[in-house]
Enzyme design. Sequence first.
Site, mmCIF file in Angstrom:
data_model
loop_
_atom_site.group_PDB
_atom_site.id
_atom_site.type_symbol
_atom_site.label_atom_id
_atom_site.label_comp_id
_atom_site.label_asym_id
_atom_site.label_seq_id
_atom_site.Cartn_x
_atom_site.Cartn_y
_atom_site.Cartn_z
ATOM 1 N N CYS A 262 0.798 -1.234 0.000
ATOM 2 C CA CYS A 262 0.000 0.000 0.000
ATOM 3 C C CYS A 262 0.833 1.288 0.000
ATOM 4 C CB CYS A 262 -0.954 0.029 1.188
ATOM 5 S SG CYS A 262 -1.551 -1.559 1.736
ATOM 6 N N ARG A 291 6.509 -11.276 5.603
ATOM 7 C CA ARG A 291 5.979 -11.115 6.950
ATOM 8 C C ARG A 291 6.527 -12.219 7.846
ATOM 9 N NH1 ARG A 291 -0.397 -9.846 5.503
ATOM 10 N NH2 ARG A 291 0.025 -8.111 4.074
ATOM 11 N N GLN A 309 0.890 -10.767 -3.103
ATOM 12 C CA GLN A 309 -0.484 -10.274 -2.999
ATOM 13 C C GLN A 309 -0.924 -9.701 -4.337
ATOM 14 O OE1 GLN A 309 -0.310 -7.488 0.410
ATOM 15 N NE2 GLN A 309 -1.796 -8.834 1.373
ATOM 16 N N ASP A 311 -2.523 -7.126 -5.079
ATOM 17 C CA ASP A 311 -2.991 -5.858 -4.531
ATOM 18 C C ASP A 311 -3.489 -4.928 -5.626
ATOM 19 O OD1 ASP A 311 -3.010 -5.621 -1.810
ATOM 20 O OD2 ASP A 311 -0.880 -5.231 -1.643
ATOM 21 N N HIS A 313 -5.259 -0.753 -5.721
ATOM 22 C CA HIS A 313 -5.749 0.411 -4.977
ATOM 23 C C HIS A 313 -6.443 1.352 -5.952
ATOM 24 C CE1 HIS A 313 -2.530 -1.189 -2.383
ATOM 25 N NE2 HIS A 313 -3.377 -0.860 -1.424
ATOM 26 N N LYS A 393 -15.331 -2.399 5.413
ATOM 27 C CA LYS A 393 -14.772 -3.360 4.459
ATOM 28 C C LYS A 393 -15.781 -4.450 4.110
ATOM 29 C CE LYS A 393 -12.684 -6.410 7.952
ATOM 30 N NZ LYS A 393 -11.509 -7.217 8.282
ATOM 31 N N HIS A 439 -8.542 -0.269 -0.809
ATOM 32 C CA HIS A 439 -7.646 -1.422 -0.910
ATOM 33 C C HIS A 439 -8.469 -2.597 -1.430
ATOM 34 C CE1 HIS A 439 -4.516 0.260 1.910
ATOM 35 N NE2 HIS A 439 -5.566 0.957 2.294
#
Length: 576
Positions: A262, A291, A309, A311, A313, A393, A439
């Site tokens: 992000c 992680r 991921q 991802d 945005h 969310k 997100h």
Amino acid sequence: MSHVMAMAVQKLFPKAQVTIGPWTENGFYYDFDSPDPFTEADLKAIRKEMIRIINRKLPLERLEVSRAEAEARIKAQNEPYKLEILAGIQEPITLYTLGEEWWDLCAGPHVANTAELNPKAFALESVAGAYWRGDENNAQLQRIYGTAWETPEQLAEYQRRQEEAKRRDHRRLGVDLDLFSIEDEAGAGLVFWHPRGARMRLLIENLWRELHFAAGYELLYTPHVADISLWKTSGHLDFYSESMFGPMQVDEREYQLKPMNCPFHVLTYASRLRSYRELPIRWAELGTVYRYERPGVMHGLMRVRGFTQDDAHVFCLPEQISDEILRILDLTEQILSTFDFRSYEINLSTRPEKSIGEDAVWDLATQGLIEALDRKGWSYRIDEGGGAFYGPKIDLKIEDAIGRLWQCSTIQLDFNLPERFRLEYVAADGSRQRPIMIHRAIFGSLERFYGIMTENYAGDFPFWLAPEQLRLLPVTDEVRPYAEDVLHQLQAAGIRATIDHSGDRLGKLIRNGEQMKIPVLAVIGAKEAEAGSLSLRSRREGDLGSVAVSELLAAAGAANRDRAAGLGLAPAAAAS
């Protein structure tokens, strides 16, 4: 039933101390501190003792006691773990007795009598290691897992599903089908993609990119590390540090492996001033993140330390929220249904007690999510107060072929990062305004989705996705030149084909191909070589009989373009 098990354990093993024993979705467990490890023979003995306890028809009684009385009871039993549990319990303090012989701290509720438990409808499943309070710095305990049902038939069905889950286990299939491995020498939780698995991953990524471009997204590529100050600004260092790897020193500066993509997308947005006319901006990235996962929680591809991921945005205006969420829902359905996931459980999580942002913005954002779900026609459950502190969310769980639910897709509105990084756009009236940031991930983790997908298909992948789509099986050396010519035609047409050069008998050639779950096997004998054909056997469509090479090329090409499960050719019996 968990209390019955603990009572049985302490009757058979008086030195065993009990800790925590909750129910789970399909059963229960108890953690014990015992000087001797429990064996399979011990589980059988414990089960027999449990049946004896159930048949005694012992009452379960709830008692509300003072903290002092609870402490006295615990000390009399010499149960130090219960003392620590008691310290974390708020009043009223309740315990449950099992007859006059055994008790434990518990909130309940319970059945009134063990006569309500069915001694023919439970099983003790396994013993595993567990740390007290889940902390590897604490004592190592032994956890006994069990399951309990109302009827023997329900137990049998549950056990059947468990066996089916074992058959589909992606860790076993990953080895059997030579797809991926996790090498201890390189470190825990790091995935090595083998050629067959890598080919499939590329197909998945190509589908993902294709559909994202068609949906109006642009792609980003961002670094794997950044100066630690970025993670301070984003808030990850304050709220997420326990899940981050330690920093590294480079040129007298500290750099941090990224746990999220992000902040990089935010910096890209902030690289220049934006106009309201540019919004919405849709950016997507297959970004690998790192992680720190504790050793006890890593599990195949489902929980790893390095993963990718999908991802994305979206930076948009407040009035664009509903339309953008609907577009995301449409894209999510399009991608997931391509992998035969069509049944979903959806949660809409609203503002928690501790949160940031103005009420009006939260109301507008939450209403935008609700409108999009209603326009999509999907049913959903509202999780009041379950949203993140930075925005509401939507979470989507997919149901697999044996009825299990997996959390994959998520859509989150964020009022936090735009504020932290002071993102702006020039509004129609010339003022500077904060954009709404969405997100969004569809797979969630590409590795985890790959594991879920492998178990959903039980390794029997559809034709378009299979790492090896077709294997040629020449039965004599004389037909090998023809097989090589066919192979070149197939590969030139983009079909993933190989030749079995082992020289085994036909039955063994076929068995080998079936064990590798190859969608189509093509037997080549003298008759096929002379006719310019192949004798095809499809895992999904059965015996297809003799098929011309040109017909196979056309069918395979169409199956790849349409992402079809099979070739779409008629079985031999139907054709005749």
